[in-house]
Design a protein around this motif. Structure first.
Motif, PDB file in Angstrom:
ATOM      1  N   THR A 213      -7.294  29.626   3.164  1.00 21.90           N
ATOM      2  CA  THR A 213      -6.380  29.038   2.008  1.00 21.90           C
ATOM      3  C   THR A 213      -6.077  27.642   2.289  1.00 21.90           C
ATOM      4  O   THR A 213      -6.101  26.875   1.339  1.00 21.90           O
ATOM      5  CB  THR A 213      -4.894  29.704   1.828  1.00 21.90           C
ATOM      6  N   VAL A 214      -5.759  27.339   3.636  1.00 26.85           N
ATOM      7  CA  VAL A 214      -5.614  25.823   3.857  1.00 26.85           C
ATOM      8  C   VAL A 214      -6.670  24.978   3.348  1.00 26.85           C
ATOM      9  O   VAL A 214      -6.651  23.995   2.943  1.00 26.85           O
ATOM     10  CB  VAL A 214      -5.126  25.721   5.082  1.00 26.85           C
ATOM     11  N   ALA A 216      -9.378  25.980   1.576  1.00 23.06           N
ATOM     12  CA  ALA A 216      -9.877  25.937   0.077  1.00 23.06           C
ATOM     13  C   ALA A 216      -8.777  25.323  -0.799  1.00 23.06           C
ATOM     14  O   ALA A 216      -9.242  24.810  -1.860  1.00 23.06           O
ATOM     15  CB  ALA A 216     -10.224  27.289  -0.250  1.00 23.06           C
ATOM     16  N   ARG A 217      -7.606  25.184  -0.609  1.00 25.89           N
ATOM     17  CA  ARG A 217      -6.556  24.881  -1.452  1.00 25.89           C
ATOM     18  C   ARG A 217      -5.636  23.591  -1.169  1.00 25.89           C
ATOM     19  O   ARG A 217      -5.142  23.096  -2.079  1.00 25.89           O
ATOM     20  CB  ARG A 217      -5.636  26.133  -1.858  1.00 25.89           C
ATOM     21  N   SER A 218      -5.637  23.472   0.128  1.00 27.86           N
ATOM     22  CA  SER A 218      -4.502  22.390   0.334  1.00 27.86           C
ATOM     23  C   SER A 218      -5.014  21.216   0.403  1.00 27.86           C
ATOM     24  O   SER A 218      -6.205  20.844   0.633  1.00 27.86           O
ATOM     25  CB  SER A 218      -3.858  22.463   1.688  1.00 27.86           C
ATOM     26  N   TRP A 219      -4.258  20.015   0.435  1.00 26.79           N
ATOM     27  CA  TRP A 219      -4.366  18.658   0.415  1.00 26.79           C
ATOM     28  C   TRP A 219      -5.157  18.420   1.820  1.00 26.79           C
ATOM     29  O   TRP A 219      -6.164  17.612   1.972  1.00 26.79           O
ATOM     30  CB  TRP A 219      -3.453  17.845   0.195  1.00 26.79           C
ATOM     31  N   VAL A 220      -4.469  18.792   2.932  1.00 26.90           N
ATOM     32  CA  VAL A 220      -4.715  18.523   4.291  1.00 26.90           C
ATOM     33  C   VAL A 220      -6.042  19.018   4.340  1.00 26.90           C
ATOM     34  O   VAL A 220      -7.087  18.444   5.040  1.00 26.90           O
ATOM     35  CB  VAL A 220      -3.699  18.953   5.478  1.00 26.90           C
ATOM     36  N   TYR A 222      -8.643  19.554   2.116  1.00 23.56           N
ATOM     37  CA  TYR A 222      -9.465  18.895   1.492  1.00 23.56           C
ATOM     38  C   TYR A 222      -9.909  17.509   2.399  1.00 23.56           C
ATOM     39  O   TYR A 222     -10.944  17.185   2.480  1.00 23.56           O
ATOM     40  CB  TYR A 222      -8.916  18.412   0.221  1.00 23.56           C
ATOM     41  N   GLN A 225     -12.154  18.091   5.264  1.00 22.68           N
ATOM     42  CA  GLN A 225     -13.313  18.381   4.897  1.00 22.68           C
ATOM     43  C   GLN A 225     -14.162  16.917   4.449  1.00 22.68           C
ATOM     44  O   GLN A 225     -15.270  16.840   4.789  1.00 22.68           O
ATOM     45  CB  GLN A 225     -13.849  19.374   3.612  1.00 22.68           C
TER      46      GLN A 225
ATOM     47  N   GLY B 373       1.665  19.415  -1.231  1.00 17.66           N
ATOM     48  CA  GLY B 373       0.362  19.743  -0.296  1.00 17.66           C
ATOM     49  C   GLY B 373      -0.648  20.564  -0.897  1.00 17.66           C
ATOM     50  O   GLY B 373      -1.564  20.859  -0.127  1.00 17.66           O
ATOM     51  N   TRP B 374      -0.569  21.093  -2.148  1.00 16.39           N
ATOM     52  CA  TRP B 374      -1.357  22.112  -2.464  1.00 16.39           C
ATOM     53  C   TRP B 374      -2.107  21.597  -3.704  1.00 16.39           C
ATOM     54  O   TRP B 374      -1.659  20.745  -4.664  1.00 16.39           O
ATOM     55  CB  TRP B 374      -0.874  23.332  -2.912  1.00 16.39           C
TER      56      TRP B 374
END
Lengths: 356, 519
Positions: A213-214, A216-220, A222, A225, B373-374
């Motif tokens: 989930t982190v 695929a969805r979180s800012w950190v 992203y 990646q 943060g999401w």
């Protein structure tokens, strides 16, 4: 004439087929190996890959081995997505086992299950600190993490050996390099008394979902990646590379540490010199074989877990050395890397043309 | 244009070269006569460079015939081409910077000719003076200006008995004065009977220099003419096809309050090959486009990185809308209304392997697209779709990988992403470099519109025509120093050329002193 030609775009299909090709080639090479050793290749492969799973006990044993592989692999995924080539899950695993054991040995007379909480936390933190060392070396001195983490693995191993031969050795253990057996309350709860499978598999599945989930969805996730795909773009966007490096290595260290402490408080029940049969290294193969995707990693961790069981099985049944496990794991990675060439390239058949 | 066999130097017919997924050359016919200066025209990606490499033997065509001086031949590589009397000057020089001019030239000669360095130096001196491009054979290449390095490459070709000289966009790295010197040399060469194949997409140069032209578009020949006889309009039409508008004139603007000021900005890069910026002072007004001209590698990269926050400096040396931003991160600057279109669009402005949706997030995460943060991917996707629609980005859909887009479409996407953030200051580095004319027009139009909405815009470019077209004020950067900045209509091409060569102090310097300014 066969020729390699660059594909216009990377083949998505091939990135999923490539692990299958690698598995098939590994089986073929394995069959060849067994027949050279003078065994019936089909029977040997059956013994290695299928007979361990012919009963429920085998499946629960698989679960015991999947748990540490999955935990290490998810942590490594985080690092590898950022192109931080952390080879140190093995060392972080060992430090987790060591730190967890030190805590567990404080609670030899414990009655309450709650002692598991400080034990698991101290194991995770030990792994995290070991990861922090690599992060510090990388961000402060720009030291290559491949080299530092490999070296840290050996340091961790020697720390473990020192501990079981010295301060943590069981005083009543006839000088065997082992710690005292942990209290029953300090062991992870089992699903059933008939099997050794414990709740560590739930930790592993839980953290697989969390890490995914982190990513695929979180800012950190992203940012990690982007950093891995294109460091210049990360700089352009203003991401803090050092902070991301710390994050990835700390999380990986903590997960590998958790895997380590779950091993000593799980199937082993004490600290021994050989807490890890190489889970931290095998997890690297798991990540690449599983294409850094959650479901792929789950399947790959099962396959790699099976190689550990298969090695023991051929040793028992066919008196072949257990190190066949490492051989199969190595072949798997080798063939995978070769087959991955086909993701960006394709083989074309060119009829020979007359050339002046 | 039919020609007699005797005057025909090179004749290609039916040339075809296919790369995976791209037909670079298709059934190309090209005829170069002796002593002719032949232009090969076309936009980026039209197939010019491929064709040149085929002639020079670097790559083999899939099909087609090459006739050299009336004889059908099979080109076996550059050495063979040189033997035949074909020389080529590439866009990127192949010189060893730590060696001298003579040593560099010796490296490309057969062993028996390069043994006697004394004699070679003498020949270099002789030939270079003869063609009006004096070279000192004992100088180390890294001390030469770009123009002089190009001369080394040309002299290297001239040492052989040369019959055809190929020049791949030779003027793109030169100042206007250096261009003129080069043209003088080329005219002398042509007068002596050497054929020249001149690759360019700059029409005025072709009109000045060439007496034959072949135009390529999408790998095919779309026209042949004598540039002396047809208008630039017609040439441009052949290059871009029927359906693209060619030119637009924009109103110049005055600008208002100061949006950005550089205050004694100095910077020494960590990279030993970087350019040290020296005491830059500049004011950019809201509602104006300020163009910064300059030959690549004169400090543009460093300046852009300092403006964007990829490099930081002392806070007060960069001031955006009254705030000292010199030490801020790119993210902090964007929150204040800064946006940046970098020179490299793949691998800096966009992540090649990520989708357009994910790339949208790269520089616009501060725009309410995430919470706690999401990431809110639904909003990101909407934003990506808006950009694609508004800027006419041709792509499969918003999930297409950035690397699957053509240069022009990706640039439209990046420009769109930055402009849609409604910046108060936009910095663009080479906004239309390597982009087809249609996309270039759209991009310029978008920049003008943003200017009219009151944003300050800095355009850093090597394309002087473009700078004249869109800039309200113009200046140049050379060797880490900024020239004065003046309203575009007051700066002649002569003056700008001098600025680009580093002569800021006085307006009328003679071109012969250019070299000393460079060294």
């Amino acid at each position: 004439m066969l020729k390699l030609e660059k594909r216009q775009a990377d083949s998505r299909l091939m990135s999923y087929v490539s692990p299958l090709i690698a598995i098939v080639l590994t089986l073929l090479a394995g069959a060849l190996l067994f027949s050279v050793l003078g065994h019936d290749p089909l029977h040997a492969l059956y013994t290695f890959f299928i007979s361990p799973l012919t009963n429920a006990y085998g499946w629960t044993e698989l679960g015991i081995k999947v748990a540490p592989l999955l935990l290490c692999a998810m942590g490594l995924t985080l690092c590898y997505r950022a192109k931080i080539w952390n080879i140190g899950a093995e060392g972080q695993f060992i430090m987790g086992a060591l730190g967890g054991s030190m805590a567990a040995l404080q609670f030899l007379d414990a009655e309450s299950r709650w002692v598991l909480v400080p034990i698991l936390i101290s194991g995770s933190i030990s792994g995290l600190l070991w990861g922090a060392l690599a992060a510090w070396l990388k961000t402060r001195f720009n030291a290559n993490e491949i080299l530092t983490t490999i070296m840290l693995n050996y340091i961790a191993l020697n720390a473990l050996l020192y501990a079981v031969h010295g301060p943590l050795r069981d005083p009543a253990g006839f000088n065997f390099p082992e710690s005292a057996m942990f209290a029953d309350a300090a062991l992870l709860p089992l699903f059933s008394d008939d099997y050794r499978l414990n709740i560590s598999i739930l930790f592993a599945l839980f953290f697989t979902v969390v890490i995914w989930t982190v990513m695929a969805r979180s800012w950190v996730g992203y940012q990690i990646q982007v950093l891995g795909e294109d460091a210049k773009a990360a700089r352009y966007a203003g991401f803090n590379t050092n902070r991301l490096t710390w994050f990835a290595l700390l999380v990986c260290g903590a997960l590998a540490g958790l895997a380590g402490v779950a091993e000593v408080t799980g199937p082993i029940g004490q600290l021994i010199p050989h807490v890890s049969p190489g889970y931290g290294y095998a997890a690297i193969i798991v990540v690449f074989l599983g294409r850094m995707q959650p479901f792929g990693i789950l399947l790959a961790s099962m396959l790699l877990a099976l190689t550990f069981m298969g090695g023991e099985m051929v040793q028992i049944e066919m008196s072949l050395p257990k190190s066949l496990t490492g051989l199969f794991q190595g072949m798997l990675l080798f063939f995978l890397l070769a087959a991955d060439l086909l993701i960006s390239y394709r083989i074309v058949f060119q009829p020979r043309t007359a050339r002046a | 244009m039919p020609a007699q066999e005797s005057t025909m130097r090179l004749h290609l017919s039916g040339i075809r070269k296919e790369y995976p997924g791209c037909l670079a050359n298709d059934d190309i016919e090209l005829l170069v006569n002796a002593g002719e200066t032949h232009a090969l025209l076309g936009e980026n990606g039209a197939g010019k460079s491929t064709l040149m490499k085929i002639i020079y033997g670097v790559i083999k065509p899939d099909a087609g015939k090459i006739v050299w001086q009336g004889e059908a031949i099979q080109m076996n590589g550059p050495a063979h081409a040189r033997q035949l009397g074909i020389g080529m000057v590439f866009q990127h020089f192949s010189l060893f910077e730590t060696l001298t001019v003579a040593e560099n030239i010796a490296l490309s000669l057969p062993a028996d000719e390069s043994r006697d360095m004394e004699a070679l130096s003498e020949r270099i001196r002789e030939i270079s003076t003869h063609y009006g491009m004096a070279l000192d054979p004992d100088r180390h290449v890294h001390t030469l200006s770009v123009g002089a390095q190009q001369r080394v490459e040309i002299v290297r070709c001239l040492l052989q008995d040369i019959k055809l000289l190929i020049l791949d966009e030779p003027t793109s790295v030169l100042t206007p004065q250096e261009v003129r010197e080069l043209f003088r040399t080329l005219k002398t060469l042509a007068a002596e009977g050497c054929s020249i194949l001149f690759i360019s997409h700059k029409l005025d140069e072709v009109t000045e220099l060439c007496n034959a032209a072949t135009v390529l578009r999408n790998g095919r020949v779309t026209g042949r003419c004598n540039p002396q006889e047809v208008s630039s309009e017609d040439l441009a039409r052949m290059m871009v096809g029927e359906d693209t508008p060619l030119n637009q004139n924009y109103q110049k603007a005055e600008g208002g309050e100061t949006a950005l000021s550089l205050n004694n900005l100095s910077f020494t890069p960590e990279d030993p090959f970087g350019v040290t910026l020296n005491n830059l002072n500049l004011k950019v007004k809201a509602g104006e486009i300020l163009g910064i001209a300059g030959v690549a590698g004169n400090g543009q990269d460093e300046l852009c990185a300092l403006l964007s926050g990829e490099e930081t400096t002392s806070p007060e040396s960069i001031e955006l809308l009254g705030q000292n931003i010199g030490a801020m991160s790119p993210d902090q600057r964007r929150r204040l209304g800064f946006a940046f279109v970098p020179e490299e669009r793949l691998g800096r402005g966009a992540v090649p392997n990520m989708s357009l949706v994910e790339n949208t997030l790269l520089s616009s995460s501060h725009r309410d697209l995430k919470a706690n943060g999401w990431i809110n991917y639904r909003k990101v996707r909407e934003f990506a779709r808006d950009i694609i629609e508004k800027y006419n980005v041709k792509c499969a859909n918003e999930y297409a990988q950035a690397k699957s887009l053509s240069g022009g479409n990706l640039q439209k996407f990046i420009i769109g992403r930055e402009i849609e953030q409604q910046p108060k200051l936009l910095v663009c580095s080479h906004p239309t470099w390597g982009v087809d004319i249609g996309a270039a027009i759209l991009i310029r139009h978008a920049l003008i519109q943003l200017r009219d909405e009151g944003a300050a815009i800095i355009v850093v470019s090597e394309d002087i025509d473009e700078l004249y077209q869109i800039s309200d004020r113009i200046g140049a950067i050379c060797d880490g120093q900024l020239s004065p900045v003046k309203p575009t209509q007051d700066v002649g091409i002569e003056t700008l050329g001098q600025w680009m060569a580093g002569q800021f102090g006085h307006d009328s310097a003679n071109p012969s002193s250019l070299e000393s300014a460079h060294a």
